[in-house]
Design an enzyme around this catalytic site. Structure first.
Site, mmCIF file in Angstrom:
data_model
loop_
_atom_site.group_PDB
_atom_site.id
_atom_site.type_symbol
_atom_site.label_atom_id
_atom_site.label_comp_id
_atom_site.label_asym_id
_atom_site.label_seq_id
_atom_site.Cartn_x
_atom_site.Cartn_y
_atom_site.Cartn_z
ATOM 1 N N GLU A 210 0.919 -1.232 -0.050
ATOM 2 C CA GLU A 210 -0.013 0.074 0.026
ATOM 3 C C GLU A 210 1.218 1.267 -0.033
ATOM 4 O OE1 GLU A 210 -3.116 0.198 -0.529
ATOM 5 O OE2 GLU A 210 -3.771 -2.248 -0.235
ATOM 6 N N CYS A 244 -2.223 8.947 2.429
ATOM 7 C CA CYS A 244 -1.603 8.605 1.096
ATOM 8 C C CYS A 244 -2.662 8.778 -0.155
ATOM 9 C CB CYS A 244 -1.519 7.140 1.296
ATOM 10 S SG CYS A 244 -2.961 6.081 1.860
#
Length: 434
Positions: A210, A244
């Site tokens: 991720e 993110c």
């Protein structure tokens, strides 16, 4: 440096006992974990406040709330997820039946980041537990209060051979990656993700990465500018931009740029106050290194909103930069801070061409009511996931797998996708001898 061979041997032995494959055991563990989160909620809020100055209302939602809802969703569905599924059998296999068994990988290593230090550590942990694995969790050393809390919560309540938290610096992660885990789940930067993938390849260990990247936000001329400004500011400046999937930069059609900038200024003022430096609840940047990196971007283009900094408390005001070009430093790598550059365009083809020539982003956001424009962007650009007329909320849905593509990552989790990530689908053909 600690040798982790004994730890992995203990966990392998425990896994081979078959205890973690018992669905009732997994449910009991998830309920116990849920109870710990609820009992330690105040401690969690204090820890992320100490590490990032994250305000209570934001931490309750993004750190605690998302974890509890992830656990609850797994508890509701785990029996169904874990049950063998009968599937169609070809006519060429007469007399046989076909099944898919969800098998835990075994030993899972979860390496967590610092930006959401509790949620991004425990959410993948939920998937690993639900799937029936043993787990080693490595929190980020950049958020020491949360890391210490995670260690006490897990290590004082679960046996080491089943689940444990290992604290430490970069060398700790390096040492753990040398061990032969059955699955690795990493959240962090693309650069470190490549190191993790290289280490995993030596053992042919499957990984979920991720990562991040420069997530574009497109504001087309037909967009509701007031709503766009509100949702962009919320997605960008939450956690001081250290998210993110935060909008990394804005691509706005030239004829609505001034209106968008005016609305953004209004939203920032209404949300954080006339002088954000006096808002003691605005999160700070995680470290001096990141502060210095971000501060250098403030010389790019023109500061039209914000721009104030205070290194002594790692504070950077929500900032918008106008007159930015693709060659500016702020456009070279993911920003990961409260700085939002703006680039104008005239035709949507310019937007597509600019995005596709760069690494594939983790998220993309489009503000437009035109379904033809929406379809054109979705069919022309590869990215992890995103939203139309919104930002960041796609990652909070249990029904939408969350993950990147290319430089922004591989694999996905959340909801059932978390269970699937930490499970191997074992295909079985059962044939009768009759």
């Amino acid at each position: 440096m600690t040798n982790y061979q004994e730890l992995t041997k203990k966990q392998l032995s425990f896994f081979r006992s078959g205890k973690t494959k018992d669905v009732a055991f997994r449910i009991e563990t998830l309920k116990k974990l849920r109870g710990l989160v609820v009992r330690h909620e105040d401690d969690i809020l204090k820890a992320v406040k100490a590490d990032l100055n994250k305000p209570e209302f934001e931490a309750k939602r993004a750190e605690v709330g998302l974890v509890l809802s992830e656990i609850d969703f797994a508890l509701t569905n785990l029996v169904e997820w874990a049950a063998p599924k009968e599937v169609e059998t070809p006519s060429t296999h007469a007399g046989a039946k076909s099944y898919i068994y969800q098998d835990p990988y075994g030993l899972a290593l979860v390496i967590a980041p610092w930006n959401y230090p509790f949620q991004l550590a425990v959410s993948p942990l939920v998937g690993a537990i639900a799937a029936g694995n043993c787990v080693v969790l490595k929190p980020s050393e950049l958020t020491p209060h949360t890391s210490s809390l995670l260690a006490s919560m897990i290590n004082e309540n679960f046996p080491e051979e089943y689940m444990t938290v290992v604290e430490g610096e970069v060398e700790t992660s390096t040492a753990l990656l040398k061990e032969n885990f059955d699955y690795i789940f990493f959240t962090g930067s693309t650069m470190v993700g490549k190191i993790v993938a290289e280490a995993a390849a030596k053992h042919l260990t499957p990984v979920t990465l991720e990562l991040g990247g420069k997530s574009p936000t497109i504001v087309h001329e037909d967009a509701n500018i007031e709503e766009a400004a509100t949702r962009i500011a919320r997605g960008k400046f939450a956690n001081a931009g250290q998210t993110c999937v935060a909008p990394d930069y804005i691509l706005v059609q030239r004829n609505v740029k001034d209106k968008l900038l005016a609305k953004l200024k209004e939203v920032v003022t209404n949300t954080y106050g006339e002088d954000v430096s006096q808002n003691l609840d605005f999160p700070h940047v995680v470290s001096e290194k990141h502060f210095d990196r971000l501060s250098n971007f403030l010389t790019n283009g023109n500061v039209v909103i914000g721009g104030k900094t205070d290194r002594s408390r790692l504070f950077i005001e929500p900032t918008v930069l106008d007159n930015i070009s693709w060659e500016d430093d702020v456009m070279q790598d993911e920003i990961f801070g409260p700085i939002l550059p703006v680039i104008v365009y005239d035709e949507i083809s310019e937007v597509i061409e600019a995005i596709v020539k760069r690494p594939k982003p983790l998220a993309l956001y489009l503000f437009s009511e035109d379904e033809a424009i929406q379809d054109h962007i979705l069919n022309s650009v590869s990215f992890g996931g995103g939203s139309i007329n919104d930002t960041i909320n796609h990652m909070t849905s249990h029904y939408l797998p969350f993950g990147g593509v290319g430089d922004s990552g591989m694999g996905a989790y959340h909801g059932k996708a978390s269970f699937d990530t930490f499970s191997h689908a074992k295909s079985i053909l059962k044939r009768s001898n009759k």
